[in-house]
Structure formats: C-alpha cells, structure tokens
Design an enzyme around this catalytic site. Structure first.
Site, short mmCIF file in Angstrom:
data_model
loop_
_atom_site.label_atom_id
_atom_site.label_comp_id
_atom_site.label_asym_id
_atom_site.label_seq_id
_atom_site.Cartn_x
_atom_site.Cartn_y
_atom_site.Cartn_z
N ASP A 241 -8.37 -66.59 -24.20
CA ASP A 241 -9.24 -67.73 -24.48
C ASP A 241 -9.90 -67.48 -25.86
O ASP A 241 -9.80 -66.39 -26.44
CB ASP A 241 -10.28 -67.94 -23.37
CG ASP A 241 -10.77 -69.39 -23.34
OD1 ASP A 241 -10.64 -70.10 -24.36
OD2 ASP A 241 -11.29 -69.83 -22.29
C1 BGC Z 1 -12.08 -72.97 -23.50
C2 BGC Z 1 -10.62 -73.23 -23.19
C3 BGC Z 1 -9.99 -74.04 -24.29
C4 BGC Z 1 -10.19 -73.32 -25.60
C5 BGC Z 1 -9.53 -74.01 -26.78
C6 BGC Z 1 -12.27 -72.44 -24.90
O1 BGC Z 1 -13.62 -72.39 -25.24
O2 BGC Z 1 -12.60 -72.08 -22.55
O3 BGC Z 1 -10.50 -73.86 -21.95
O4 BGC Z 1 -8.63 -74.27 -24.02
O5 BGC Z 1 -11.56 -73.20 -25.86
O6 BGC Z 1 -10.17 -75.17 -27.13
#
Ligand code: BGC
Length: 646
Positions: A241
């Site tokens: 993530d």
């Molecule tokens: C979130 C993810 C997301 C990623 C990209 C993160 O902060 O937890 O779910 O896909 O950002 O935008």
C-alpha cells in the site's frame, strides 16, 4: 490444457529473455511505483494515474518496457455505481460483476490497465470508515462478491485484492491501527475472500498497512509466502500500500528505508508503492534471485495486461455514461428496513411530497467515497428524481439524511456512528409535524438509528448509490422496483455495541434480560437494531417445511403478499458441540428466488464438507456429531433443522 502449457512456457521464455538483458538498476525500476508528480524525478515501472488515453499514450511512447498504469477504480470510473457495501446488499454477485465490467471497460478506454480493487476486507466494526469499500461482515458473502469483482474487472484490466490481510480488524475501528487476531479467526473470517479472489485468478494483491499480531502485513512472510504463495499457489504480484514499505520504520521493525525494503521484498512484496524504498536495494542486502523473482512476476502481469503487444490506447471520444447498468445495480442495493402500515410504496399521484434534508440535493455526495473520474454534476439526486412540493404544502415528507461522502472511506473513522450534526433533531421536528415521514439514510456504514427505528414509520437504507442515486431511490419509493436487498452487516443500536456481528461465539452466560449476571449492557437492549441478512419487501414471504435429506436441506418459500417479489433465502449452519467453541451460526449459502403472489418454491441447498470445517492446529477439520441448520430470511430468524456428520 496443452495449449495453455505451451503458452505459459512461451511467456516464461519471453520474460527470461527480457530479464537477462536488465541491469540491477533496471530491475528495481520495474518494482517501483510512483505518481505522475514523481515520474519526472523517479524512474519507475508502475504508475499511479487517473488516466486519459492521449495523456497516457504520451507517457508510454518510446518506452522499452511500458508502464503499468493503475488507479483506484473502486465502484466505477466515469459511471459511478453504488459503493461496494451497497452492492453487497444486493447479495447478487452478477451485479457486482456487471459493475466491475463496466468500470473496467471505461478505465481501459482511458489507458488504465489495473485497478486497486476489489477491497475484500471483512469489517465488523462500523466505526472503521473503510467498511464502505467492502462487502461487510460475512466471509461467504464477501467471497462471492470478491470473485465476482475479479471476474468483472479482469475482462479488461487487472484487478488487485486488497488489503492483505485483516486490515478491517483495526483496534477500536481506527484506520491504520493495530490488529490482533487468532490464526483461526484469520483463516475463517478475514482470509476467505482473498482466497476466493486468488481462485478467481486475481492478478495482484495489495499488502495492508497494519501490523498483524505484531508483524506488519507488508513484512509478513506468513501471509505473503506461507499462505498466499505456498498454500494458495498465487502467481501474480503483490504491491505494497501507499508508503507502507517506508512505514515499516514507524512500525519499529526497520531502522531505515534500506532495511524496510529488505524486509518487504524478502517477505514477498514485489512492488513498492510511492516511497521509493526499493531503489536502495541497488546497494545490496538482498540476493539478486529474490529481486529477479519479483521482476518476473511484474513482467508476467504486464504481458497479461497486453502492454507489450498493445502499449498504446485508442484515442476515442469517451463513451456515454452507462446509466442503465448503474440504475439497475442501485435499485437492487437499497434495503427497506421498516415499513409500518405499508406506508411505502408511495402513490404516484394524489399526494404532495416534500423532499428534505442535507443529502436531498447534494450531487457530490451521491457518488460516495472513492469516485474516480465520476462527476458530481452528472449524478441524479432524490430531489431531482421525485416530483415535490415545499414542506409547508406537503402531505408526506421524505427526509434524506446521513453522512456526507467524506465521512466514510479511508481515514474516516468515527467514534460515534449516530446521524451526524443535528440531523436527529431535524428528524424529530419533522415527526412533530404529524405528517408521515419516510427516512432515507445515505451512509458508508451502518448508522445507529435507534430513535428513528422507534419513531419513523418507514426507513430505507440507501448507502451511496452513485450516478443514478436519485432515480433508483424514486424507483423503490414509488414501487416500480420491489426492494429485495438485505443487510450485509449488522446494524447496532448504539456505537458502544461495536464490534457487533452475527457469527459471534457463544458466551458462558448468554444474555438473559431476567438475569443481571449475563452478557449484556445495562443501557441498551440485547442484540442488534437490525440483524445481518435482514431486509423487507413490499410483499411478504412465508417459510415452511424444512427438510434435511443427507447433505441436502430444503424449505418452501411462499409469496404471501399481493405483489411479485424476490427473496434472498439464506442458509446458516451451527456446530453446537465441538472441541473448540464455534460461532452460534454461520452463513453457508444463499439463493435469490423470484415469486409471483401466492407462488411457492422449494429452495434446496447442498451442504459441502468445507461448510462444516473449522481451522485447527491440524488445518481444516470437520468433527463428527450433530449440526444445526437454518433456512430463513435473515440471520435472526429461520426454520431450524439438524443433521449428523458421522
Ligand atoms: C489506500 C489504498 C489505495 C492506495 C492508492 C492507499 O492510501 O489504502 O486502498 O489503493 O492508497 O491510492
């Protein structure tokens, strides 16, 4: 079979050939994901971008290895569908698949080849704002939805099951917070939707932010290697993530980015999103075959996304919104919670209706959290869809209350899940007019609406329904659609009851209102406000004659009202005596039946061995003995039968 094998060999040969020509630096580039802002300064193989065909083509031109462009296409790209928690209320995987297919096609047309969806985190705590993004509290419903989304997206783009794993179990419902859970609960509750996504062929997984039993998910070998790759034979790649590799420093398991990168890649995280930690691996610390393995996985998925054969996207004018599909899915996502004296459906003429409340005409809020390239101005609000008069002139009031879109989704935890601001006061004043009030709740989570449940004659849970919100709500309120959706999550009476879920373990002192020293609260009645699986229709369904025949269990379901309707029939199993405490009941199957007035259908479920198994030190085990089985309209009621496993 043979052709598939030949193809796989050809793909591997192509990848190995590419790899053999790459320097270590070039390999690390393939494992680095950046945003558009970072792209000019950080060499990367993966790009987080909202797309745009011409724009993406510009970026892709003259690249030896095309970038994999990924984006958060969560419940629609341009056409916004209901939030996943709403779609889960349809209990209809085909609708989930349809929504993902449309979203994938729209994203693909804009040069996006990969989505950070589906989110398959089970959530039992409505304080956690990301409950909006998943399928609710149940692993069986969640698994069906996970597989459906993967199938739908992967007709055109790669999917990513996230956030691996148990991210939804954050302590106190606070986003990014610690998770402690037993291996049994992990296996039985949190992992099944991920396993279902892998079985459905998901191309990628995203590792979660949190620390799981003391080991951050992004450095968790048990999750990423033992389970995902060895047990489940996952062949795609894992992306961290956002910033999660560098955050291993904050978790206290790495002193610097270099150590963090070593931990993450060694555990099995192939792509590093945003924090550019993997670049530090150029200084060593990881055997090159470990890096090669990650690069191979990424290249394999780039090939699968068609990037080598077709790196560019046709630059066509964007297609019209797919409003029909969005409306159909939205209609099936609306849960009727209360309907005293058949106040609903509303007559189409003869009554003057007022449509009030902070969400009645708030276009941007219709879309809910994570609305990608959806435009608020293209969304239909209830005020636009329902012919209305000013409040002073009305016979009936429709109150559209709930949360604004920012109140759920990521980093949107709340310590109180009541109606926000002074909306309950507004509701009280509407009730005080003496006119019939219909409450339509929009939210990304179950709200504690005990006062409303007692005083408001009709309640409709609409979640966030996307571009066609207003039309779908009107379709249900006026009876053009007979609601059939059921709650995918328990509604508590008050925030203090969470986490609350139907498939809990028994306690030694089951709640008994007559006995103080039993498991309950002093200040709220026992049990949820609305149970998991609950939802009303404009007709009534009678259940009768449950029969168990070997591993087949069946019951009659009759439409006892005077309208055609659809019922989601649920089958639950309980194991009352085992070597470990088992949940009081667990959903094991569900079926949608369509019934004309007075029509009866016999609904049959087949119980599979895995339905009787639990996770033990020896792996999945089923113990001989007596089991209970229920067929019914929700987790709280149903006909009971029993059978024996010898
Ligand atoms: C979130 C993810 C997301 C990623 C990209 C993160 O902060 O937890 O779910 O896909 O950002 O935008």
């Amino acid at each position: 079979m043979f052709a598939a094998l030949l193809f796989a060999i050809a793909v591997d040969a192509r990848i190995d050939q590419l790899l053999s020509k790459m320097t270590l630096e070039e390999k690390l580039v393939q494992l680095t994901e950046v945003t558009e802002e970072q792209l000019p300064s950080i060499p990367a193989g993966v790009l987080l971008s909202s797309g745009g065909a011409a724009h993406i083509n510009e970026i892709q031109r003259n690249r030896k290895i095309p970038l994999l462009v990924g984006y958060d296409v969560i419940h629609g790209y341009r056409t916004i569908f209901p939030i996943p928690l709403a779609i889960a209320s349809s209990w209809d995987p085909q609708l989930a698949e349809l929504s993902a297919r449309v979203a994938g096609q729209e994203a693909r047309a804009a040069g996006v080849r990969w989505t950070y969806a589906p989110m398959v985190d089970i959530a039992r705590d409505a304080r956690w704002g990301r409950i909006a993004e998943g399928a609710g509290e149940d692993p069986v419903l969640g698994s069906a939805m996970a597989a459906a989304y993967v199938r739908g997206f992967q007709t055109s783009i790669l999917a990513c099951a996230k956030h691996y794993a148990a991210y939804g179990a954050a302590e106190a419902g606070r986003d990014y917070n610690t998770v402690e859970t037993s291996e049994r609960t992990l296996r039985e509750v949190y992992l099944p939707p991920f396993h279902a996504a892998v079985d459905a062929g998901v191309a990628t997984l995203m590792s979660a932010f949190e620390s799981l039993n003391g080991v951050p998910a992004t450095a968790n070998r048990h999750l990423l290697d033992d389970i995902l790759r060895r047990e489940w034979k996952f062949k795609g790649f894992v992306v961290s993530d956002w910033d999660a590799v560098a955050e291993l420093i904050n978790h206290g398991v790495a002193a610097n980015k270099h150590e963090a990168a070593i931990k993450a890649i060694t555990a099995g995280v192939d792509v590093d999103m945003w924090d550019n930690s993997y670049a530090t691996l150029r200084d060593g610390g990881v055997p090159e075959p470990v890096i090669d393995r990650a690069v191979q996985r990424v290249l394999r998925m780039k090939l699968r996304a068609g990037l080598f054969d077709q790196p560019l996207t046709d630059e066509k004018p964007s297609p019209p919104l797919n409003r029909d599909a969005a409306r159909r899915v939205a209609q099936q996502s609306i849960v009727l919670l209360k309907n005293e004296n058949d106040l609903l459906p509303l007559p189409k003429s003869g009554k003057k209706i007022a449509v009030v409340g902070p969400l009645a005409d708030s276009k941007k809020d219709m879309l809910g959290p994570w609305s990608a390239e959806g435009k608020g101005e293209e969304a239909v609000t209830p005020l636009e869809a329902i012919p209305h008069v000013p409040l002073a002139d009305a016979d009936i009031i429709v109150a559209i209350l709930g949360e604004s879109r920012e109140m759920s989704g990521e980093a949107a935890s709340r310590t109180s899940i009541d109606l926000p601001d002074d909306q309950e006061k507004l509701l009280e004043s509407l009730i005080a007019t003496g006119k019939p009030v219909i409450l339509v709740v929009m939210s990304g989570r179950p709200l504690a609406i005990s006062w409303a449940a007692e005083h408001v004659p009709a309640i409709v849970q609409a979640w966030f329904l996307g571009t066609e919100s207003g039309n779908a709500i009107a379709d249900v309120l006026f009876g053009d659609v007979n609601p059939s959706a059921k709650l995918p999550v328990t509604f508590p009476r008050s925030t203090g009851q969470v986490p609350i879920y139907y498939n809990h373990l028994p306690t030694g002192r089951p709640p008994n209102p007559e006995d103080k020293y039993t498991s309950k609260y002093l200040d709220v009645p026992i049990g949820p406000l609305y149970p998991f699986g609950f939802g009303l229709s404009y007709t009534k369904f009678d259940y009768s004659d449950i029969r168990v025949d070997g591993f087949k269990v069946s019951a009659n379901v009759r439409n006892a009202g005077n309208r055609a309707g659809e019922e989601i029939v649920q089958m639950y199993i309980g194991d009352p005596v085992a070597s470990v405490s088992r949940p009081v009941k667990e959903l094991k199957g569900f079926q949608r039946v369509s019934l004309q007035p007075n029509e009866t259908k016999r609904v049959t479920f087949t119980i599979k061995r895995h339905d009787l198994e639990f996770w033990s030190d020896r792996g999945w085990t089923a113990e001989p003995g007596e089991f209970k089985v229920w067929i019914g309209p929700s987790s709280a009621t149903g006909l009971e039968g029993k059978f024996e496993l010898r």
